[in-house]
Design a protein around this motif. Structure first.
Motif, mmCIF file in Angstrom:
data_model
loop_
_atom_site.group_PDB
_atom_site.id
_atom_site.type_symbol
_atom_site.label_atom_id
_atom_site.label_comp_id
_atom_site.label_asym_id
_atom_site.label_seq_id
_atom_site.Cartn_x
_atom_site.Cartn_y
_atom_site.Cartn_z
ATOM 1 N N ASP A 138 31.215 22.799 29.063
ATOM 2 C CA ASP A 138 30.945 24.181 28.618
ATOM 3 C C ASP A 138 31.894 25.142 29.311
ATOM 4 O OD1 ASP A 138 28.977 23.585 26.930
ATOM 5 O OD2 ASP A 138 27.307 24.327 28.171
ATOM 6 N N HIS A 139 32.465 26.035 28.536
ATOM 7 C CA HIS A 139 33.335 27.048 29.149
ATOM 8 C C HIS A 139 33.421 28.294 28.268
ATOM 9 C CE1 HIS A 139 36.001 24.799 26.410
ATOM 10 N NE2 HIS A 139 36.634 25.945 26.269
ATOM 11 N N VAL A 140 33.770 29.374 28.929
ATOM 12 C CA VAL A 140 34.065 30.605 28.180
ATOM 13 C C VAL A 140 35.575 30.795 28.251
ATOM 14 C CG1 VAL A 140 31.846 31.665 28.742
ATOM 15 C CG2 VAL A 140 33.824 32.093 30.229
ATOM 16 N N ILE A 141 36.075 31.783 27.492
ATOM 17 C CA ILE A 141 37.496 32.132 27.641
ATOM 18 C C ILE A 141 37.570 33.527 28.243
ATOM 19 C CG2 ILE A 141 39.723 32.497 26.462
ATOM 20 C CD1 ILE A 141 38.817 29.630 26.141
ATOM 21 N N ARG A 142 38.360 33.644 29.292
ATOM 22 C CA ARG A 142 38.532 34.954 29.922
ATOM 23 C C ARG A 142 39.944 35.476 29.686
ATOM 24 N NH1 ARG A 142 34.640 36.587 33.691
ATOM 25 N NH2 ARG A 142 33.173 34.935 34.224
ATOM 26 N N PHE A 143 40.010 36.784 29.591
ATOM 27 C CA PHE A 143 41.318 37.446 29.447
ATOM 28 C C PHE A 143 41.911 37.656 30.835
ATOM 29 C CE2 PHE A 143 43.634 41.550 29.428
ATOM 30 C CZ PHE A 143 44.708 41.128 28.664
ATOM 31 N N LYS A 144 43.215 37.328 30.970
ATOM 32 C CA LYS A 144 43.879 37.543 32.271
ATOM 33 C C LYS A 144 44.260 39.002 32.386
ATOM 34 C CE LYS A 144 46.262 33.326 33.579
ATOM 35 N NZ LYS A 144 47.531 32.607 33.473
#
Ligand code: GLU
Length: 472
Positions: A138-144
């Protein structure tokens, strides 16, 4: 570049006056610049968005006649596009998968709070290389988000605004289930749709630097932003249901004209000299997005009522009628059975502030009423009124023509024969015929009420007086 604006409500409730005002400002800015206006429904929050709320918003926009050139565009129909852009950002290493568990994030937050720090993601997964990742987890996507420097922009309303990147953390742009989040979808949409100016409530101000960073990472030009201050109630607190009607459609139900509501809303945060009344075409001509007030404005029902009355009095009948007809229908009043309504409107517009009140005040001319107004009846339908009413009844019954001059003469003759003043005949007659103590001059009133209804109502008033005599 040609102007393109949008209104982007989240369908979690009705269209409220704050939303309607930002919609109006965006719409006016587009119209004033021969631009286009987009209606976008931000329905990605599947738990809180409802089809009823979408309908309520569309109803509100249609009632206000804020028409759109494009839309309604539903964000839920654009998930493929958002996924594509998320993938692009990940491929370009401008966004990254984050595997941190809820527990870890909660703990991090708690520690930061205890240390009196602003809670923010610490970037643990930011540096992970592909080989260190198990994408089946499970993972989310983060903006750098950039770690250094500032985001500065010139807000059309607030002037220059600066945020330090160190204040912003790596925002989640896709949740564990892959669904995109608000700050990301807004950017992709504003970019894809070519939006040039965004007008929205200043509760969104903190989102703007994040969005500007995302625009930059996409190589896209960010629109200009204008954050409008919130609307306060007359007690200085944030406008809410406690202050009465806040749904736009409630204003329709309460008897306001959309023209008056628009006029009221445009002045609530924008001005042109000290002019108060603006037709829609004048608003389009004079509106300038750069002249939106910085200071919050307070809702003032007295002023709205005043404006509504101006519009009831001054709108051409053919523009007033569609709205009045709606209220007539709600009230079950059929105006085919009575005098021409065009004649009544100027006479009564002076006395009412809403269409709802207008319908009530003209009711006696189109339908029978159940009871005399208590106060007026107590005062004027007394035993002493019996004789004058009987006499005027005789005179009116004898008339061959039901016209103001003959009606006037009949009333006059009755008073003269009884050697009493006109008022002794006129007031009981007025209450008998209209049920109330106030009406236009009696000759016109009786002409409008019509012969049959007038005579029947005099009989009813006589019966009422009789009952009083017997009851006492
Ligand atoms: N959907 C947001 C809201 O209803 C507005 C977003 C925007 O205007 O950028 O608050």
């Amino acid at each position: 570049m040609s102007v393109k604006t949008r209104f982007a409500p989240s369908p979690t409730g009705y269209l409220h006056v704050g939303g309607a005002r930002t919609a109006l400002y965006s719409w006016l800015h587009a119209k004033a610049n021969d631009g286009e206006f987009v209606l976008r429904i931000e329905d990605t929050d599947l738990e809180r968005s409802t089809p009823e709320a979408v309908e309520a918003i569309l109803d509100g926009m249609r009632w206000l006649q804020l028409d759109w050139n494009e839309g309604p565009i539903y964000q839920t129909h654009r998930f493929d596009r958002y996924k594509e852009v998320i993938q692009q950002l990940v491929d370009e290493e401008k966004a990254y998968p984050c595997f941190c568990s809820r527990e870890r994030l909660d703990e991090l937050r708690e520690t930061q709070m205890n240390n009196k720090q602003k809670p923010r993601y610490d970037g643990k997964c930011r540096g992970l290389s592909l080989s260190e990742m198990d994408l089946s987890r499970d993972h989310v996507i983060r903006f750098k988000n950039p770690v250094e420097g500032n985001v500065t922009f010139k807000d059309v309303v607030k002037g220059e605004v600066t945020f330090a990147n160190s204040e912003l953390d790596d925002l989640i742009i896709a949740r564990t289930d892959g669904s995109p989040t608000y700050n990301f979808t807004v950017v992709v949409d504003d970019w894809d749709m070519g939006i040039t100016q965004v007008v929205r409530g200043d509760d969104h101000l903190n989102n703007t630097p994040r969005q500007i960073n995302i625009f930059a990472s996409l190589g896209a030009k960010a629109p200009e932003f204008g954050h409008v201050p919130m609307i306060l109630g007359d007690d200085g607190k944030k406008l809410s249901k406690r202050h009465g009607a806040v749904s736009v459609m409630q204003y329709r139900d309460d008897g306001y004209l959309p023209q008056a509501v628009l006029n009221y809303l445009v002045r609530l945060g924008w001005s042109h000299g000290d002019q108060e009344v603006f037709s829609v075409s004048e608003m389009i001509e004079l509106f300038d997005i750069n002249h939106i007030n910085k200071a919050p404005s307070a809702f003032n029902t007295t002023k709205l009522n005043w404006l509504n009355q101006q519009y009831i009095k001054n709108l051409p009948v053919d523009e007033l009628m569609p709205h009045l007809n709606w209220h007539l229908q709600q009230a079950g009043l059929n105006i085919n059975d009575g005098p021409a309504i065009e004649a009544l409107i100027p006479e009564f517009a002076e006395r009412v502030q809403t269409l709802k009140d207008l319908v009530e005040i003209i009711r006696p001319y189109y339908s029978d009423f159940d009871a005399f107004e208590e106060k007026a009846a107590k005062k004027h339908l007394r035993p002493v009124a019996k004789e004058p009413l009987e006499r005027v009844n005789q005179k009116l019954t004898a008339l061959t023509e039901w016209r103001p001059d003959s009606i006037h003469k009949a009333i006059n003759d009755a008073a003269e024969e009884l050697s009493v003043g006109m008022g002794k005949v006129g007031m009981p007659l007025r209450v008998a015929v209209t049920g109330a103590g106030m009406s236009p001059s009696l000759d016109i009133t009786l002409e409008w009420v019509g012969r049959d209804r007038t005579l029947a109502r005099i009989q009813k008033a006589l019966a009422y007086i009789q009952d009083r005599v017997e009851g006492s």
